[in-house]
Design a protein around this motif. Structure first.
Motif, PDB file in Angstrom:
ATOM      1  N   THR A 122      42.903  29.624  45.749  1.00  0.00           N
ATOM      2  CA  THR A 122      42.316  30.511  44.754  1.00  0.00           C
ATOM      3  C   THR A 122      40.796  30.342  44.765  1.00  0.00           C
ATOM      4  OG1 THR A 122      42.487  28.820  43.020  1.00  0.00           O
ATOM      5  CG2 THR A 122      44.339  30.360  43.232  1.00  0.00           C
ATOM      6  N   GLY A 123      40.139  31.231  44.060  1.00  0.00           N
ATOM      7  CA  GLY A 123      38.699  31.112  43.881  1.00  0.00           C
ATOM      8  C   GLY A 123      38.301  31.707  42.557  1.00  0.00           C
ATOM      9  N   THR A 124      37.106  31.372  42.115  1.00  0.00           N
ATOM     10  CA  THR A 124      36.586  31.901  40.865  1.00  0.00           C
ATOM     11  C   THR A 124      35.594  33.016  41.164  1.00  0.00           C
ATOM     12  OG1 THR A 124      36.861  29.758  39.779  1.00  0.00           O
ATOM     13  CG2 THR A 124      35.386  31.341  38.720  1.00  0.00           C
ATOM     14  N   VAL A 125      35.795  34.151  40.513  1.00  0.00           N
ATOM     15  CA  VAL A 125      34.934  35.321  40.666  1.00  0.00           C
ATOM     16  C   VAL A 125      34.217  35.551  39.344  1.00  0.00           C
ATOM     17  CG1 VAL A 125      34.846  37.789  41.194  1.00  0.00           C
ATOM     18  CG2 VAL A 125      36.521  36.328  42.342  1.00  0.00           C
ATOM     19  N   TYR A 126      32.896  35.675  39.407  1.00  0.00           N
ATOM     20  CA  TYR A 126      32.070  35.926  38.225  1.00  0.00           C
ATOM     21  C   TYR A 126      31.610  37.384  38.267  1.00  0.00           C
ATOM     22  CZ  TYR A 126      31.634  30.796  38.159  1.00  0.00           C
ATOM     23  OH  TYR A 126      31.884  29.440  38.144  1.00  0.00           O
TER      24      TYR A 126
END
Length: 347
Positions: A122-126
């Motif tokens: 997963t990754g974090t998207v801003y």
């Protein structure tokens, strides 16, 4: 064979600076204002009665600020968070103009940060999302970050970019309506307290509790056209980590806001979002309680003052002991929302 359907974006589909225009503008109706009241039980006078709103100088009762937030948020879901694991937080939000039944809202987002998580899955998207009315006037501008699944766990990680978001919105930048308080009637508002009666450090137990029903939550996600699988699809989520759908975090925000009437009835305007986190999941059947702390007061120009509030929601326990963080500094296990925002109140 090409597909005409939208599977939603995965983490590797995003790039910093990417512009995301969102489909399906939405006209706000009086019916969904009534539905919002039915879902959350809010009793704030400004949003409940044309008479009170007109006494304050409005043409009629504006839409609850959090309903505006949900509609704009819902527009962003198919492009930003359809494949989300969880929405993680908010910052730098400002409510810039009132919304009334009959207004049409649309939304766009810009990707402002990306960071792959250590698990490689997963990754974090801003993103910075902006909601506008039919005149092109910005009604809401806010940032959020969300954990998104990767389509291919072997896809290379992008260079991490984490935006530097402020801890709070400067109260001098809040949009303060030029209301007329000459006909302000505390009896109709539901509480006699004004700006000077609230002090930094004060804590308020909102006392009441409300149980989440599965049908209500599903009605809410459809009302906001929020199609995130984690909230919407029991078939997929039944095979996930929890085995059931998660309650949309905004649903908890509005439940807590409705509860906050008991103690913060005069704080009828939401002006800014400083920060916020959904610290634990909530599920149908949980009972929600809330308490608030006055973090700061700002005596800004005009007839209204600003209260910086932290509202904390917890599940299946009352808030009389103001649950927040454990001895290890982490959120208490029963805390599900920690929201830091500016509300406006008559001086």
């Amino acid at each position: 064979m090409s597909s005409k359907t939208n599977p939603g974006n995965f983490f590797e589909d995003f790039t910093v600076g990417q512009e995301l225009p969102h489909a399906t503008p939405r006209t706000v109706t009086e019916g969904e204002v009534a539905m919002y009241t039915a879902l959350y039980g809010g009793r704030f006078a400004l949003q409940s009665a044309d008479q009170v709103a007109q006494d304050l100088g409005y043409p009629g009762a504006p839409v609850d600020d959090w309903l505006t937030f949900h509609i704009v948020f819902g527009k962003t879901v198919p492009d930003v968070s359809l494949n989300a694991v969880a929405n993680l937080g908010y910052a730098q939000g400002r409510f810039l103009a009132p919304v009334f039944p009959g207004d049409t809202l649309s939304a766009t987002s810009t990707v402002i940060g990306l960071k792959e998580n250590s698990n490689g899955k997963t990754g974090t998207v801003y993103v910075n999302s902006v909601g506008r009315n039919q005149e092109g006037e910005t009604v809401l501008d806010y940032c959020r970050w969300v954990m998104i699944r990767k389509r291919d766990e072997n896809a290379p990680a992008p260079a991490p970019v984490v935006p530097d978001l402020p801890d709070r919105v400067d109260p001098e930048t809040l949009v303060v309506p030029g209301v007329d308080l000459s006909a302000y009637d505390p009896r109709l508002i539901g509480q006699s307290h004004r700006f000077g009666d609230y002090q930094a450090g004060e804590k308020i137990d909102h006392v009441d509790g409300v149980t989440i029903e599965e049908a209500e939550h599903m009605m809410a996600t459809r009302l906001y056209q929020n199609t995130a699988k984690v909230h919407f699809n029991q078939h997929t989520e039944g095979e996930g980590r929890f085995g059931r759908r998660l309650i949309y975090g905004g649903h908890i925000i509005s439940l807590a806001r409705g509860l906050a009437f008991n103690g913060l009835a005069p704080a009828m305007w939401i002006a800014g979002i400083n920060g916020g986190a959904h610290t634990a999941p909530a599920f149908a059947g949980d009972t929600i309680y809330a308490w608030s702390e006055v973090l700061e007061t700002a005596d800004i120009d005009g007839p209204l003052g600003a209260l910086r509030l932290r509202t904390v929601a917890c599940k299946n326990r009352n808030a009389s002991d103001f649950p927040h963080r454990g001895d290890d500094g982490r959120p208490a296990k029963d805390v599900i929302l920690d929201l830091d925002y500016w509300a406006l109140i008559a001086k």
